[in-house]
Design an enzyme around this catalytic site. Structure first.
Site, mmCIF file in Angstrom:
data_model
loop_
_atom_site.group_PDB
_atom_site.id
_atom_site.type_symbol
_atom_site.label_atom_id
_atom_site.label_comp_id
_atom_site.label_asym_id
_atom_site.label_seq_id
_atom_site.Cartn_x
_atom_site.Cartn_y
_atom_site.Cartn_z
ATOM 1 N N GLY A 98 0.809 -1.210 0.000
ATOM 2 C CA GLY A 98 0.000 0.000 0.000
ATOM 3 C C GLY A 98 0.841 1.257 0.000
ATOM 4 O O GLY A 98 0.443 2.287 0.553
ATOM 5 N N SER A 129 -6.835 -1.705 12.954
ATOM 6 C CA SER A 129 -7.785 -0.612 13.155
ATOM 7 C C SER A 129 -8.363 -0.707 14.557
ATOM 8 O O SER A 129 -8.575 -1.805 15.089
ATOM 9 C CB SER A 129 -8.925 -0.692 12.136
ATOM 10 O OG SER A 129 -9.944 0.239 12.449
ATOM 11 N N TYR A 158 -15.663 -5.138 8.274
ATOM 12 C CA TYR A 158 -14.321 -4.557 8.432
ATOM 13 C C TYR A 158 -13.754 -4.909 9.802
ATOM 14 O O TYR A 158 -12.584 -5.290 9.925
ATOM 15 C CB TYR A 158 -14.408 -3.046 8.260
ATOM 16 C CG TYR A 158 -13.078 -2.322 8.291
ATOM 17 C CD1 TYR A 158 -12.203 -2.403 7.214
ATOM 18 C CD2 TYR A 158 -12.705 -1.532 9.370
ATOM 19 C CE1 TYR A 158 -10.986 -1.725 7.213
ATOM 20 C CE2 TYR A 158 -11.501 -0.850 9.387
ATOM 21 C CZ TYR A 158 -10.647 -0.951 8.310
ATOM 22 O OH TYR A 158 -9.443 -0.280 8.321
ATOM 23 N N ALA A 174 -14.440 -7.488 11.559
ATOM 24 C CA ALA A 174 -14.138 -8.917 11.588
ATOM 25 C C ALA A 174 -12.762 -9.199 10.991
ATOM 26 O O ALA A 174 -11.983 -9.990 11.546
ATOM 27 C CB ALA A 174 -15.211 -9.699 10.841
ATOM 28 N N LYS A 233 -10.231 -7.109 10.685
ATOM 29 C CA LYS A 233 -9.175 -6.514 11.506
ATOM 30 C C LYS A 233 -8.980 -7.293 12.807
ATOM 31 O O LYS A 233 -7.858 -7.408 13.314
ATOM 32 C CB LYS A 233 -9.499 -5.045 11.796
ATOM 33 C CG LYS A 233 -9.378 -4.141 10.571
ATOM 34 C CD LYS A 233 -7.990 -4.191 9.949
ATOM 35 C CE LYS A 233 -7.787 -3.123 8.893
ATOM 36 N NZ LYS A 233 -6.455 -3.182 8.254
#
Length: 240
Positions: A24, A138, A150, A152, A154
Protein backbone atom coordinates in the site's frame (compact mmCIF):
# COMPACT_ATOMS: atom_id res chain seq x y z
CA UNK A 1 10.18 -5.72 -10.33
CA UNK A 2 11.90 -2.48 -11.25
CA UNK A 3 15.59 -3.38 -11.25
CA UNK A 4 16.78 0.18 -11.83
CA UNK A 5 17.00 0.83 -8.11
CA UNK A 6 16.83 -2.72 -6.81
CA UNK A 7 18.85 -3.09 -3.59
CA UNK A 8 21.36 -5.90 -3.22
CA UNK A 9 22.28 -8.04 -0.27
CA UNK A 10 25.60 -6.17 -0.08
CA UNK A 11 23.76 -3.05 1.07
CA UNK A 12 22.79 -4.86 4.27
CA UNK A 13 26.29 -4.91 5.70
CA UNK A 14 25.49 -1.94 7.94
CA UNK A 15 23.56 -2.74 11.11
CA UNK A 16 21.09 0.08 10.53
CA UNK A 17 20.44 -0.41 6.82
CA UNK A 18 17.63 -2.95 6.37
CA UNK A 19 15.42 -4.08 3.50
CA UNK A 20 11.77 -3.42 4.26
CA UNK A 21 8.70 -4.41 2.25
CA UNK A 22 5.75 -2.01 2.55
CA UNK A 23 2.40 -2.76 0.95
CA UNK A 24 0.00 0.00 0.00
CA UNK A 25 2.98 2.29 -0.55
CA UNK A 26 1.30 4.51 -3.13
CA UNK A 27 -0.79 6.55 -0.69
CA UNK A 28 -1.97 7.12 2.86
CA UNK A 29 -0.36 5.26 5.73
CA UNK A 30 1.74 2.98 3.52
CA UNK A 31 3.22 5.98 1.69
CA UNK A 32 4.05 7.72 4.97
CA UNK A 33 5.71 4.57 6.31
CA UNK A 34 7.82 4.19 3.17
CA UNK A 35 8.97 7.82 3.45
CA UNK A 36 9.80 7.42 7.14
CA UNK A 37 11.87 4.29 6.56
CA UNK A 38 13.75 5.87 3.65
CA UNK A 39 14.54 8.87 5.85
CA UNK A 40 16.01 6.45 8.41
CA UNK A 41 18.35 4.99 5.80
CA UNK A 42 16.56 1.75 4.99
CA UNK A 43 15.97 0.19 1.58
CA UNK A 44 12.25 0.07 0.89
CA UNK A 45 10.40 -2.14 -1.56
CA UNK A 46 6.92 -0.73 -2.12
CA UNK A 47 4.09 -2.97 -3.29
CA UNK A 48 1.00 -1.31 -4.75
CA UNK A 49 -1.20 -1.24 -7.82
CA UNK A 50 -0.21 2.30 -8.80
CA UNK A 51 3.26 3.83 -8.72
CA UNK A 52 4.01 6.02 -5.69
CA UNK A 53 5.35 9.52 -6.12
CA UNK A 54 8.63 8.53 -4.47
CA UNK A 55 11.90 9.30 -6.20
CA UNK A 56 14.63 7.91 -3.98
CA UNK A 57 17.73 5.83 -4.73
CA UNK A 58 16.83 3.30 -2.02
CA UNK A 59 13.23 2.89 -3.12
CA UNK A 60 12.07 0.09 -5.41
CA UNK A 61 8.49 -0.16 -6.57
CA UNK A 62 6.86 -3.44 -7.58
CA UNK A 63 3.45 -3.38 -9.17
CA UNK A 64 1.29 -5.79 -7.21
CA UNK A 65 -2.36 -6.76 -7.16
CA UNK A 66 -2.58 -8.13 -3.63
CA UNK A 67 -6.15 -9.20 -4.28
CA UNK A 68 -4.60 -12.01 -6.33
CA UNK A 69 -3.23 -14.03 -3.44
CA UNK A 70 -2.24 -16.90 -5.73
CA UNK A 71 0.37 -14.68 -7.38
CA UNK A 72 1.94 -13.45 -4.15
CA UNK A 73 4.35 -16.37 -3.68
CA UNK A 74 5.87 -15.75 -7.11
CA UNK A 75 6.18 -12.04 -6.38
CA UNK A 76 7.83 -12.71 -3.04
CA UNK A 77 10.46 -14.90 -4.69
CA UNK A 78 11.59 -11.85 -6.67
CA UNK A 79 12.10 -9.83 -3.49
CA UNK A 80 14.77 -12.05 -1.98
CA UNK A 81 15.68 -11.85 1.70
CA UNK A 82 14.09 -8.99 3.61
CA UNK A 83 14.36 -7.72 7.18
CA UNK A 84 10.85 -6.41 7.62
CA UNK A 85 7.30 -6.61 6.29
CA UNK A 86 4.70 -3.90 6.77
CA UNK A 87 1.22 -4.68 5.48
CA UNK A 88 -0.56 -1.34 5.14
CA UNK A 89 -2.70 -2.00 2.07
CA UNK A 90 -6.40 -1.96 2.77
CA UNK A 91 -9.81 -0.50 2.20
CA UNK A 92 -13.08 -0.20 4.08
CA UNK A 93 -16.62 -0.75 2.89
CA UNK A 94 -19.32 -0.27 5.46
CA UNK A 95 -22.87 -1.58 5.70
CA UNK A 96 -25.40 -2.33 8.40
CA UNK A 97 -27.14 -5.65 8.98
CA UNK A 98 -29.68 -6.26 6.28
CA UNK A 99 -27.46 -4.51 3.73
CA UNK A 100 -24.25 -6.54 4.04
CA UNK A 101 -22.58 -7.39 0.75
CA UNK A 102 -20.88 -10.78 0.71
CA UNK A 103 -18.50 -9.84 -2.11
CA UNK A 104 -17.28 -6.78 -0.20
CA UNK A 105 -16.63 -8.82 2.91
CA UNK A 106 -14.67 -11.39 0.93
CA UNK A 107 -12.65 -8.67 -0.82
CA UNK A 108 -11.70 -7.07 2.51
CA UNK A 109 -10.71 -10.49 3.86
CA UNK A 110 -8.48 -11.19 0.85
CA UNK A 111 -6.63 -7.89 1.07
CA UNK A 112 -6.33 -7.44 4.83
CA UNK A 113 -5.86 -11.04 5.97
CA UNK A 114 -5.22 -13.44 3.09
CA UNK A 115 -2.68 -11.18 1.37
CA UNK A 116 -0.81 -10.61 4.64
CA UNK A 117 -0.80 -14.34 5.28
CA UNK A 118 0.47 -15.15 1.78
CA UNK A 119 3.24 -12.54 1.99
CA UNK A 120 4.41 -13.69 5.40
CA UNK A 121 4.23 -17.33 4.36
CA UNK A 122 6.51 -16.62 1.40
CA UNK A 123 8.91 -14.14 3.03
CA UNK A 124 9.36 -15.31 6.62
CA UNK A 125 11.30 -18.56 5.97
CA UNK A 126 14.17 -16.53 4.49
CA UNK A 127 13.98 -13.63 6.96
CA UNK A 128 17.03 -13.05 9.09
CA UNK A 129 16.97 -13.48 12.85
CA UNK A 130 15.57 -10.37 14.49
CA UNK A 131 13.39 -9.37 11.55
CA UNK A 132 10.14 -7.48 12.05
CA UNK A 133 6.53 -7.74 10.89
CA UNK A 134 3.98 -4.96 11.43
CA UNK A 135 0.38 -5.16 10.25
CA UNK A 136 -1.81 -2.08 10.05
CA UNK A 137 -5.02 -2.85 11.88
CA UNK A 138 -7.78 -0.61 13.15
CA UNK A 139 -9.35 0.49 16.41
CA UNK A 140 -12.55 -0.88 14.86
CA UNK A 141 -11.25 -4.42 15.53
CA UNK A 142 -13.13 -4.23 18.83
CA UNK A 143 -16.39 -3.64 16.96
CA UNK A 144 -18.32 -0.69 15.55
CA UNK A 145 -21.87 -0.24 14.31
CA UNK A 146 -22.13 -0.43 10.55
CA UNK A 147 -18.63 -1.83 10.19
CA UNK A 148 -19.03 -5.48 11.17
CA UNK A 149 -17.27 -6.94 8.12
CA UNK A 150 -14.32 -4.56 8.43
CA UNK A 151 -14.14 -5.16 12.19
CA UNK A 152 -14.14 -8.92 11.59
CA UNK A 153 -11.14 -8.85 9.23
CA UNK A 154 -9.17 -6.51 11.51
CA UNK A 155 -9.92 -8.70 14.53
CA UNK A 156 -8.76 -11.73 12.55
CA UNK A 157 -5.57 -9.86 11.73
CA UNK A 158 -4.83 -9.47 15.45
CA UNK A 159 -5.35 -13.17 16.13
CA UNK A 160 -3.16 -14.06 13.17
CA UNK A 161 -0.38 -11.70 14.29
CA UNK A 162 -0.37 -13.06 17.84
CA UNK A 163 -0.13 -16.61 16.48
CA UNK A 164 2.84 -15.65 14.31
CA UNK A 165 4.46 -13.86 17.23
CA UNK A 166 4.65 -16.98 19.37
CA UNK A 167 5.82 -19.08 16.42
CA UNK A 168 8.61 -16.67 15.51
CA UNK A 169 9.76 -15.63 18.99
CA UNK A 170 12.59 -18.22 19.03
CA UNK A 171 14.06 -16.51 15.96
CA UNK A 172 13.82 -13.06 17.52
CA UNK A 173 11.27 -12.02 14.88
CA UNK A 174 8.59 -9.75 16.29
CA UNK A 175 5.03 -9.38 15.01
CA UNK A 176 2.76 -6.51 16.02
CA UNK A 177 -0.38 -4.73 14.88
CA UNK A 178 -0.65 -0.94 14.85
CA UNK A 179 -4.31 0.06 15.01
CA UNK A 180 -5.18 3.70 14.33
CA UNK A 181 -8.50 5.41 14.83
CA UNK A 182 -9.78 7.69 12.05
CA UNK A 183 -6.66 8.81 10.21
CA UNK A 184 -6.28 11.69 7.78
CA UNK A 185 -6.07 9.63 4.57
CA UNK A 186 -8.16 9.43 1.38
CA UNK A 187 -10.11 6.59 3.04
CA UNK A 188 -11.96 9.16 5.18
CA UNK A 189 -13.84 10.42 2.14
CA UNK A 190 -14.13 7.04 0.40
CA UNK A 191 -17.73 6.65 -0.88
CA UNK A 192 -17.59 2.95 0.11
CA UNK A 193 -17.96 3.93 3.77
CA UNK A 194 -20.99 6.20 3.45
CA UNK A 195 -23.07 4.14 5.90
CA UNK A 196 -20.60 4.78 8.72
CA UNK A 197 -19.01 8.21 8.83
CA UNK A 198 -15.58 8.66 10.49
CA UNK A 199 -15.67 9.65 14.15
CA UNK A 200 -13.51 12.53 15.33
CA UNK A 201 -11.22 11.35 18.19
CA UNK A 202 -11.54 13.11 21.56
CA UNK A 203 -8.29 14.99 20.92
CA UNK A 204 -10.27 17.06 18.42
CA UNK A 205 -8.46 16.04 15.24
CA UNK A 206 -7.81 12.98 13.15
CA UNK A 207 -4.69 10.89 13.62
CA UNK A 208 -1.94 11.89 11.17
CA UNK A 209 -0.24 9.40 8.88
CA UNK A 210 3.12 10.58 10.24
CA UNK A 211 2.10 9.55 13.77
CA UNK A 212 1.25 6.07 12.56
CA UNK A 213 4.45 5.85 10.51
CA UNK A 214 6.58 6.85 13.50
CA UNK A 215 5.13 4.06 15.64
CA UNK A 216 5.63 1.53 12.86
CA UNK A 217 9.24 2.67 12.39
CA UNK A 218 9.87 2.24 16.11
CA UNK A 219 8.47 -1.30 16.08
CA UNK A 220 10.70 -2.12 13.13
CA UNK A 221 13.77 -0.88 14.99
CA UNK A 222 16.21 -2.59 17.34
CA UNK A 223 14.77 -0.92 20.46
CA UNK A 224 11.47 -2.81 20.02
CA UNK A 225 12.90 -6.31 20.18
CA UNK A 226 10.92 -7.18 23.32
CA UNK A 227 7.56 -6.00 21.93
CA UNK A 228 5.73 -8.76 20.12
CA UNK A 229 2.20 -10.08 19.74
CA UNK A 230 0.72 -6.71 20.65
CA UNK A 231 -2.02 -4.51 19.21
CA UNK A 232 -0.97 -0.91 19.73
CA UNK A 233 -3.74 1.68 19.48
CA UNK A 234 -3.13 5.15 18.07
CA UNK A 235 -6.60 6.43 18.71
CA UNK A 236 -6.48 9.98 20.06
CA UNK A 237 -8.56 8.80 23.00
CA UNK A 238 -11.21 7.07 20.89
CA UNK A 239 -10.86 3.78 22.77
CA UNK A 240 -11.20 5.34 26.22
Amino acid sequence: MDNATSPTIDTLAGATNKRMVVTGASSGIGYAIAKQLLAQGHDVIGLSRSAPDLDHPRFTWCTADLDDTAAIAGLAQQLGTVDGLVHAAGFMKTARLGELDEASGEAMWRLHVAAASALANALVPAMREGARIVLIGSRVSAGAAGRSQYAAVKAAMVGMARSWAIELAPRGITVNVVSPAATATPMLSDPQRTSSAPVMPPIGRYVSVEEVASMVAYLLGPQAGAITGQQIMICGGSSL
